[in-house]
Design an enzyme around this catalytic site. Structure first.
Site, PDB file in Angstrom:
ATOM      1  N   TYR A   1       0.860  -1.197   0.000  1.00  0.00           N
ATOM      2  CA  TYR A   1       0.000   0.000   0.000  1.00  0.00           C
ATOM      3  C   TYR A   1       0.896   1.247   0.000  1.00  0.00           C
ATOM      4  O   TYR A   1       0.518   2.306  -0.499  1.00  0.00           O
ATOM      5  CB  TYR A   1      -0.961  -0.031   1.196  1.00  0.00           C
ATOM      6  CG  TYR A   1      -2.137   0.913   1.051  1.00  0.00           C
ATOM      7  CD1 TYR A   1      -3.044   0.758   0.004  1.00  0.00           C
ATOM      8  CD2 TYR A   1      -2.326   1.952   1.946  1.00  0.00           C
ATOM      9  CE1 TYR A   1      -4.120   1.623  -0.136  1.00  0.00           C
ATOM     10  CE2 TYR A   1      -3.408   2.816   1.818  1.00  0.00           C
ATOM     11  CZ  TYR A   1      -4.296   2.642   0.775  1.00  0.00           C
ATOM     12  OH  TYR A   1      -5.355   3.498   0.644  1.00  0.00           O
TER      13      TYR A   1
ATOM     14  N   LYS B   1      -2.825   8.718   2.885  1.00  0.00           N
ATOM     15  CA  LYS B   1      -4.086   8.647   3.665  1.00  0.00           C
ATOM     16  C   LYS B   1      -3.887   9.242   5.057  1.00  0.00           C
ATOM     17  O   LYS B   1      -4.806   9.862   5.612  1.00  0.00           O
ATOM     18  CB  LYS B   1      -4.578   7.197   3.762  1.00  0.00           C
ATOM     19  CG  LYS B   1      -5.094   6.614   2.450  1.00  0.00           C
ATOM     20  CD  LYS B   1      -6.198   7.416   1.813  1.00  0.00           C
ATOM     21  CE  LYS B   1      -6.850   6.710   0.637  1.00  0.00           C
ATOM     22  NZ  LYS B   1      -7.734   7.599  -0.142  1.00  0.00           N
TER      23      LYS B   1
HETATM   24  P1  NAD Z   1     -12.320   4.237  -8.143  1.00  0.00           P
HETATM   25  O1  NAD Z   1     -11.202   3.919  -9.069  1.00  0.00           O
HETATM   26  O2  NAD Z   1     -13.662   3.861  -8.570  1.00  0.00           O
HETATM   27  O3  NAD Z   1     -12.301   5.777  -7.744  1.00  0.00           O
HETATM   28  C1  NAD Z   1     -11.128   6.554  -7.726  1.00  0.00           C
HETATM   29  C2  NAD Z   1     -11.481   7.854  -8.387  1.00  0.00           C
HETATM   30  O4  NAD Z   1     -10.372   8.759  -8.365  1.00  0.00           O
HETATM   31  C3  NAD Z   1     -11.872   7.656  -9.863  1.00  0.00           C
HETATM   32  O5  NAD Z   1     -13.126   8.248 -10.096  1.00  0.00           O
HETATM   33  C4  NAD Z   1     -10.781   8.409 -10.609  1.00  0.00           C
HETATM   34  O6  NAD Z   1     -11.219   8.984 -11.828  1.00  0.00           O
HETATM   35  C5  NAD Z   1     -10.450   9.475  -9.580  1.00  0.00           C
HETATM   36  N1  NAD Z   1      -9.229  10.183  -9.905  1.00  0.00           N
HETATM   37  C6  NAD Z   1      -7.952   9.705  -9.913  1.00  0.00           C
HETATM   38  N2  NAD Z   1      -7.119  10.682 -10.356  1.00  0.00           N
HETATM   39  C7  NAD Z   1      -7.898  11.779 -10.611  1.00  0.00           C
HETATM   40  C8  NAD Z   1      -7.641  13.091 -11.096  1.00  0.00           C
HETATM   41  N3  NAD Z   1      -6.408  13.499 -11.428  1.00  0.00           N
HETATM   42  N4  NAD Z   1      -8.688  13.944 -11.226  1.00  0.00           N
HETATM   43  C9  NAD Z   1      -9.940  13.557 -10.909  1.00  0.00           C
HETATM   44  N5  NAD Z   1     -10.250  12.338 -10.458  1.00  0.00           N
HETATM   45  C10 NAD Z   1      -9.233  11.460 -10.320  1.00  0.00           C
HETATM   46  O7  NAD Z   1     -11.918   3.512  -6.762  1.00  0.00           O
HETATM   47  P2  NAD Z   1     -12.567   3.618  -5.296  1.00  0.00           P
HETATM   48  O8  NAD Z   1     -12.067   2.420  -4.596  1.00  0.00           O
HETATM   49  O9  NAD Z   1     -14.015   3.905  -5.403  1.00  0.00           O
HETATM   50  O10 NAD Z   1     -11.789   4.871  -4.677  1.00  0.00           O
HETATM   51  C11 NAD Z   1     -12.464   6.006  -4.132  1.00  0.00           C
HETATM   52  C12 NAD Z   1     -11.778   6.430  -2.854  1.00  0.00           C
HETATM   53  O11 NAD Z   1     -11.992   5.417  -1.864  1.00  0.00           O
HETATM   54  C13 NAD Z   1     -10.277   6.604  -2.951  1.00  0.00           C
HETATM   55  O12 NAD Z   1      -9.879   7.706  -2.154  1.00  0.00           O
HETATM   56  C14 NAD Z   1      -9.759   5.315  -2.336  1.00  0.00           C
HETATM   57  O13 NAD Z   1      -8.434   5.447  -1.831  1.00  0.00           O
HETATM   58  C15 NAD Z   1     -10.760   5.152  -1.238  1.00  0.00           C
HETATM   59  N6  NAD Z   1     -10.806   3.826  -0.606  1.00  0.00           N
HETATM   60  C16 NAD Z   1     -11.020   2.717  -1.348  1.00  0.00           C
HETATM   61  C17 NAD Z   1     -11.053   1.471  -0.744  1.00  0.00           C
HETATM   62  C18 NAD Z   1     -11.276   0.210  -1.541  1.00  0.00           C
HETATM   63  O14 NAD Z   1     -10.992  -0.872  -1.024  1.00  0.00           O
HETATM   64  N7  NAD Z   1     -11.791   0.298  -2.765  1.00  0.00           N
HETATM   65  C19 NAD Z   1     -10.883   1.364   0.648  1.00  0.00           C
HETATM   66  C20 NAD Z   1     -10.674   2.539   1.389  1.00  0.00           C
HETATM   67  C21 NAD Z   1     -10.640   3.762   0.744  1.00  0.00           C
END
Ligand code: NAD
Length: 259
Positions: free
Chosen positions: A159, A166
């Protein structure tokens, strides 16, 4: 089309970071719409417009906006467009993160300067930049939230720099909460357990993290994006009026375990 009734009826919610229907942002937007909120969805790439449009169709008056958070011009334009379209905004959900794939392989000690800066610019600074433009539109108070992960506090193999980003994000939440409290704007983080999404699939150790969480958590089984989204709807509502600067962990209880 959903009727605009429910605890968020009459409110406007901006959800930044819908890549596709598996995005946590997508599930959050659905929950906010079900609670009655009008949506402003942002997406980065044109290919995401189809799924963003499905959300827009849930509530009359909702719209989708293209915004790459690498670009100050894009974020400025988003602020201007939101002001013109809605006037007042009540909720901002920041669901955006990125680190160059090479940084999520190998050892943390190999993190490059460029990878460190990119991860923090996209995953952390973008929350500050969005709050700068959108909090002035929260003239009735508001709720800002972002998505974090336990990797902020604990070490998860591969990670890497995302964990450090984070940690910075959760600290950013506390500083923003202190700045914006006078305007009755609350700022919180939702720390979600592993959920299979496009970004998650880019983390080589993700399956191990997800399977360990599903097997070992006090509440067994895979966490769903809807479970996280329902907490987001609560945080957006007046029922959460006393909560700010907080990181709320939604992970089926995995974080309480020692071994
Ligand atoms: P996802 O890939 O669906 O979403 C990530 C988003 O970030 C996408 O919409 C992408 O377009 C956007 N992004 C990246 N670079 C960008 C930029 N330059 N400009 C605009 N948008 C940009 O994945 P997700 O898992 O839904 O992630 C959403 C959030 O949740 C993130 O912060 C991720 O770290 C967090 N998160 C995810 C998990 C998991 O297990 N999926 C767990 C904890 C936290």
């Amino acid at each position: 089309m959903a009727e605009q009734s429910g605890p968020l009826a009459g409110k406007v919610a901006v959800v930044m970071g819908v890549a596709n229907q598996w995005s946590i942002g997508y599930a959050i937007a659905e929950s906010l719409a079900n609670a009655g909120a009008k949506l402003a969805i942002t997406y980065r790439a044109e290919r995401s417009l189809r799924d963003a449009t499905k959300l827009v169709e849930l509530v009359p008056g909702s719209k989708a906006f293209q915004c790459d958070v690498d670009s100050d011009d894009d974020i400025d334009k988003l602020g201007d467009d939101l002001k013109a379209e809605y006037g007042v905004v009540d909720t901002l959900v920041h669901s955006i993160a990125f680190a160059p794939p090479a940084e999520l392989r190998g050892r943390f000690i190999e993190t490059t300067r460029e990878g460190f800066i990119t991860a923090h610019a996209v995953s952390v600074y973008s929350l500050i930049a969005a709050a700068q433009r959108i909090s002035p539109l929260m003239t009735n108070g508001g709720s800002i939230m972002t998505l974090s992960y336990l990797g902020a506090d604990r070490v998860f193999p591969q990670y890497n720099v995302m964990g450090v980003a984070k940690a910075a994000l959760e600290s950013t939440v506390r500083y923003l909460a202190a700045d914006l409290g006078d305007a009755r704007i609350r700022v919180n983080a939702l720390s979600a357990g592993p959920i299979k999404t496009k970004s998650a699939r880019g983390i080589p150790g993700f399956s191990t993290m997800k399977d360990a969480a599903a097997d070992k958590s006090p509440i067994k089984g895979e966490l769903t994006a809807k479970q996280v989204a329902d907490v987001a709807a609560f945080l957006a509502s007046d029922a959460a009026s006393g909560i700010t600067g907080e990181t709320i962990i939604i992970d089926n209880g995995f974080h309480v375990l020692g071994i």
